[in-house]
Design a protein around this motif. Structure first.
Motif, mmCIF file in Angstrom:
data_model
loop_
_atom_site.group_PDB
_atom_site.id
_atom_site.type_symbol
_atom_site.label_atom_id
_atom_site.label_comp_id
_atom_site.label_asym_id
_atom_site.label_seq_id
_atom_site.Cartn_x
_atom_site.Cartn_y
_atom_site.Cartn_z
ATOM 1 N N ALA A 179 1.053 -1.129 -0.013
ATOM 2 C CA ALA A 179 -0.348 0.272 0.091
ATOM 3 C C ALA A 179 0.758 1.101 -0.090
ATOM 4 C CB ALA A 179 -0.737 0.346 1.430
ATOM 5 N N THR A 180 2.633 1.244 0.732
ATOM 6 C CA THR A 180 2.937 2.120 0.732
ATOM 7 C C THR A 180 3.650 2.485 -0.435
ATOM 8 O OG1 THR A 180 2.926 1.998 2.873
ATOM 9 C CG2 THR A 180 4.621 3.225 1.732
ATOM 10 N N HIS A 181 3.423 1.792 -1.582
ATOM 11 C CA HIS A 181 3.978 2.011 -2.710
ATOM 12 C C HIS A 181 2.728 2.018 -3.748
ATOM 13 C CE1 HIS A 181 7.975 -0.316 -1.245
ATOM 14 N NE2 HIS A 181 7.831 0.483 -2.220
ATOM 15 N N ILE A 182 1.859 2.525 -3.737
ATOM 16 C CA ILE A 182 1.149 2.562 -4.773
ATOM 17 C C ILE A 182 0.942 3.627 -4.957
ATOM 18 C CG2 ILE A 182 -1.468 3.309 -4.181
ATOM 19 C CD1 ILE A 182 -2.009 0.858 -2.765
ATOM 20 N N ALA A 183 1.224 4.874 -4.701
ATOM 21 C CA ALA A 183 1.682 6.276 -5.165
ATOM 22 C C ALA A 183 2.355 6.665 -6.592
ATOM 23 C CB ALA A 183 1.806 7.444 -3.731
ATOM 24 N N PHE A 184 3.756 5.655 -5.589
ATOM 25 C CA PHE A 184 4.810 5.781 -6.075
ATOM 26 C C PHE A 184 4.323 4.606 -7.587
ATOM 27 C CE2 PHE A 184 8.657 2.792 -8.244
ATOM 28 C CZ PHE A 184 9.399 3.791 -8.377
ATOM 29 N N VAL A 185 3.788 3.546 -7.653
ATOM 30 C CA VAL A 185 3.426 3.032 -9.054
ATOM 31 C C VAL A 185 2.069 3.601 -9.796
ATOM 32 C CG1 VAL A 185 1.984 0.993 -9.475
ATOM 33 C CG2 VAL A 185 3.680 0.787 -7.557
ATOM 34 N N GLN A 186 1.404 4.320 -9.189
ATOM 35 C CA GLN A 186 0.409 4.808 -9.487
ATOM 36 C C GLN A 186 1.278 5.970 -10.664
ATOM 37 O OE1 GLN A 186 -1.966 7.524 -8.067
ATOM 38 N NE2 GLN A 186 -3.351 8.335 -9.570
ATOM 39 N N LYS A 187 2.124 6.788 -10.146
ATOM 40 C CA LYS A 187 3.531 7.644 -11.426
ATOM 41 C C LYS A 187 4.639 6.573 -11.970
ATOM 42 C CE LYS A 187 7.157 11.294 -10.190
ATOM 43 N NZ LYS A 187 7.518 12.159 -9.058
ATOM 44 N N THR A 188 5.386 6.232 -11.582
ATOM 45 C CA THR A 188 5.321 4.943 -12.782
ATOM 46 C C THR A 188 5.084 4.587 -13.706
ATOM 47 O OG1 THR A 188 7.444 4.222 -10.805
ATOM 48 C CG2 THR A 188 7.518 3.340 -12.847
ATOM 49 N N LEU A 189 4.218 3.591 -13.792
ATOM 50 C CA LEU A 189 3.051 3.666 -14.714
ATOM 51 C C LEU A 189 2.060 4.059 -15.875
ATOM 52 C CD1 LEU A 189 2.666 -0.828 -13.457
ATOM 53 C CD2 LEU A 189 5.204 0.376 -15.455
ATOM 54 N N ALA A 190 1.905 5.485 -15.000
ATOM 55 C CA ALA A 190 0.635 6.514 -15.306
ATOM 56 C C ALA A 190 -0.097 6.245 -15.356
ATOM 57 C CB ALA A 190 1.751 7.388 -16.603
ATOM 58 N N LEU A 191 -0.966 5.408 -14.370
ATOM 59 C CA LEU A 191 -1.995 5.108 -14.034
ATOM 60 C C LEU A 191 -2.966 6.054 -13.461
ATOM 61 C CD1 LEU A 191 -1.531 1.978 -11.836
ATOM 62 C CD2 LEU A 191 -1.677 2.131 -14.523
ATOM 63 N N VAL B 248 2.003 -1.337 10.895
ATOM 64 C CA VAL B 248 2.985 -0.233 10.642
ATOM 65 C C VAL B 248 4.474 -0.361 10.301
ATOM 66 C CG1 VAL B 248 3.933 1.197 12.639
ATOM 67 C CG2 VAL B 248 1.177 0.643 12.882
ATOM 68 N N LEU B 249 4.968 -1.512 10.956
ATOM 69 C CA LEU B 249 6.218 -2.043 10.753
ATOM 70 C C LEU B 249 6.339 -1.963 9.064
ATOM 71 C CD1 LEU B 249 9.128 -3.248 11.320
ATOM 72 C CD2 LEU B 249 7.669 -5.337 11.418
ATOM 73 N N GLY B 250 5.318 -3.099 8.488
ATOM 74 C CA GLY B 250 5.270 -2.795 6.955
ATOM 75 C C GLY B 250 5.463 -1.234 6.286
ATOM 76 N N SER B 251 4.839 -0.113 6.626
ATOM 77 C CA SER B 251 4.548 1.068 5.758
ATOM 78 C C SER B 251 5.637 2.131 6.822
ATOM 79 C CB SER B 251 3.123 1.642 6.868
ATOM 80 O OG SER B 251 3.589 1.621 8.419
ATOM 81 N N LEU B 252 6.175 1.617 7.729
ATOM 82 C CA LEU B 252 7.578 2.325 7.718
ATOM 83 C C LEU B 252 9.154 2.079 7.058
ATOM 84 C CD1 LEU B 252 7.622 2.753 12.350
ATOM 85 C CD2 LEU B 252 7.427 4.026 9.766
ATOM 86 N N SER B 253 8.320 0.697 7.001
ATOM 87 C CA SER B 253 9.718 0.301 5.982
ATOM 88 C C SER B 253 9.854 0.338 5.248
ATOM 89 C CB SER B 253 10.017 -1.797 6.016
ATOM 90 O OG SER B 253 10.282 -1.706 7.417
ATOM 91 N N ALA B 254 8.279 0.830 4.281
ATOM 92 C CA ALA B 254 8.435 0.713 2.732
ATOM 93 C C ALA B 254 8.943 2.704 2.638
ATOM 94 C CB ALA B 254 7.194 0.109 2.284
ATOM 95 N N GLY B 255 8.450 3.356 3.300
ATOM 96 C CA GLY B 255 8.463 4.473 3.398
ATOM 97 C C GLY B 255 9.963 4.802 3.076
ATOM 98 N N GLY B 256 10.605 4.363 4.424
ATOM 99 C CA GLY B 256 11.521 4.529 4.286
ATOM 100 C C GLY B 256 12.766 4.008 2.928
ATOM 101 N N ALA B 257 12.666 2.759 3.157
ATOM 102 C CA ALA B 257 13.161 2.146 1.224
ATOM 103 C C ALA B 257 12.640 3.208 0.564
ATOM 104 C CB ALA B 257 12.780 1.247 0.881
ATOM 105 N N LEU B 258 11.749 3.817 -0.088
ATOM 106 C CA LEU B 258 11.500 5.150 -0.671
ATOM 107 C C LEU B 258 12.278 5.894 -0.285
ATOM 108 C CD1 LEU B 258 7.555 4.668 -0.962
ATOM 109 C CD2 LEU B 258 8.900 4.112 -3.125
#
Length: 390
Positions: A26-38, A143-153
């Motif tokens: 879910a934390t990557h949704i905005a990134f995917v939307q921009k990358t694939l122009a959805l 919370v753990l998943g969102s923080l990890s994904a946010g940190g990676a982004l």
């Protein structure tokens, strides 16, 4: 540490894995939307596909749990979930992303059924309520998943690396804790009796419990999906201030889930379902009708306290209906209807809000809470009437 304590710790870990799997994507949704122009519509459909995949797998996995045991199925699905987590990062276009998310949804729905069934078996072995605490661990996993994904982004780590690594960790963790799970044997003779005795009554009774649980899920959605927007609109506040409404609601839910089992142990599941719903109705009423912003925040916290344990206890209550050999299928029906509430509830609230205003739409949360309270009376009477015969 005893074998039972090890089983409890292992199930905690599987709940963490499931919660983190949802938010790492879910934390990557905005990134995917921009990358694939959805478009927003395409992203909305992608989100629905995950829910559709979860719903599609639940009834199948419920039957698998009844046949093979929740422990064995849970290990299998933790492995396939890990593999599925790597797929969204490899998607090259809208169609491949849709397929990847549907597969991910299949596995998230499946592990949800298996881990809840195993949690209920651990609770039975303990001989006292511990079920709500497992759901608190799901929230912590989120919370753990969102923080990890946010940190990676923020570090600009490529999505395939993040998702693939999390998938490998999921597989390794799922396998590492597999030997700590309980293995409940299935009595084939008892299963044949369970299938032939009172199944129609059991089916409709469990469906009703599912509707009560779905109503609670919609109330959770009101607090998570609509409280911030309502705060912004009513009090003319900023987005950051609006977010405090969500924070108070979700924090109250997470905290109470750790202590709800003690209340269940003393007063029973029906007490928690009924009175939790009534407390939630008071909280929502205070939130949406008070002219004071701090009081509105207090109202959202009260609503979170009230509704926090209703869904877990509806699941646990349903699993006690009829024969143990039908536990997985009964649980699948309740969880499936709950997911339907999670998916459809926010959209229905939005539709009503467009017609009569958001405040009027949120009144539905009060009405749903009252339905839960009344429904708990019918749940109690139904179990007293049919508990020994279905």
């Amino acid at each position: 540490m005893t074998s039972l304590q090890k089983a409890r710790a292992a199930v905690f870990v599987y709940f963490l894995l499931c919660g983190s799997a949802v938010t790492i994507w879910a934390t990557h949704i905005a990134f995917v939307q921009k990358t694939l122009a959805l478009s927003h519509t395409q992203i909305g459909f992608i989100i629905l596909l995950m829910g559709a995949g979860a719903l599609a797998s639940m009834q199948v996995v419920g039957a698998m749990v009844d046949r093979f045991g929740s422990g064995r199925v849970l290990v299998w699905i933790s492995v396939t979930l890990g593999l599925a987590l790597g797929l969204p990062g490899l998607a090259m276009n809208y169609l491949t992303l849709a397929l990847a998310i549907f597969i991910l949804g299949l596995n998230i729905g499946g592990i949800d059924i298996a881990m809840n069934a195993q949690a209920l078996e651990v609770e039975r072995a303990y001989g006292r309520p511990i079920f709500s605490s497992f759901h608190a661990m799901w929230s912590i996993g989120g919370v753990l998943g969102s923080l990890s994904a946010g940190g990676a982004l923020s570090l600009k780590i490529a999505m395939p690396v993040t998702m693939g690594t999390w998938g490998l960790l999921t597989i390794a963790t799922g396998l590492a804790f597999s030997k700590m799970l309980l293995n409940v044997t299935i009595d084939a003779g008892a299963e044949s009796v369970a299938k032939s005795k009172g199944r129609p009554r059991e089916f409709y009774y469990v469906l009703f419990i599912g509707l009560v649980s779905a109503s609670a899920a919609i109330i959770e959605g009101i607090g998570i999906d609509w409280s911030a927007l309502f705060t912004i609109e009513k009090f003319n506040s900023s987005v950051a201030v609006g977010g405090i409404s969500i924070a108070t609601f979700t924090a109250a839910m997470a905290i109470v889930r750790f202590i709800a089992d003690k209340v269940v142990a003393r007063y029973g599941r029906i007490f928690v379902i009924r009175n939790g719903a009534l407390v939630a109705s008071v909280g929502i009423a205070l939130s949406i009708f008070t002219p004071n912003l701090p009081l509105s925040w207090i109202g959202w916290a009260i609503a979170g306290i009230g509704i926090s344990a209703v869904v877990p206890q509806c699941m646990a209550f349903a699993s006690d209906i009829g024969s143990l050999q039908n536990q997985g299928r009964n649980l699948a029906k309740v969880v499936g209807l709950t997911y339907a509430g999670v998916l459809g509830g926010p959209a229905v609230i939005g539709f009503i809000g467009n017609a009569i205003g958001l405040q009027g739409a949120l009144v539905s949360g009060i009405l749903l809470a009252l339905f839960i309270a009344i429904g708990s009376i019918l749940m109690q009477k139904g179990k007293a009437k049919y508990g020994q015969t279905i």
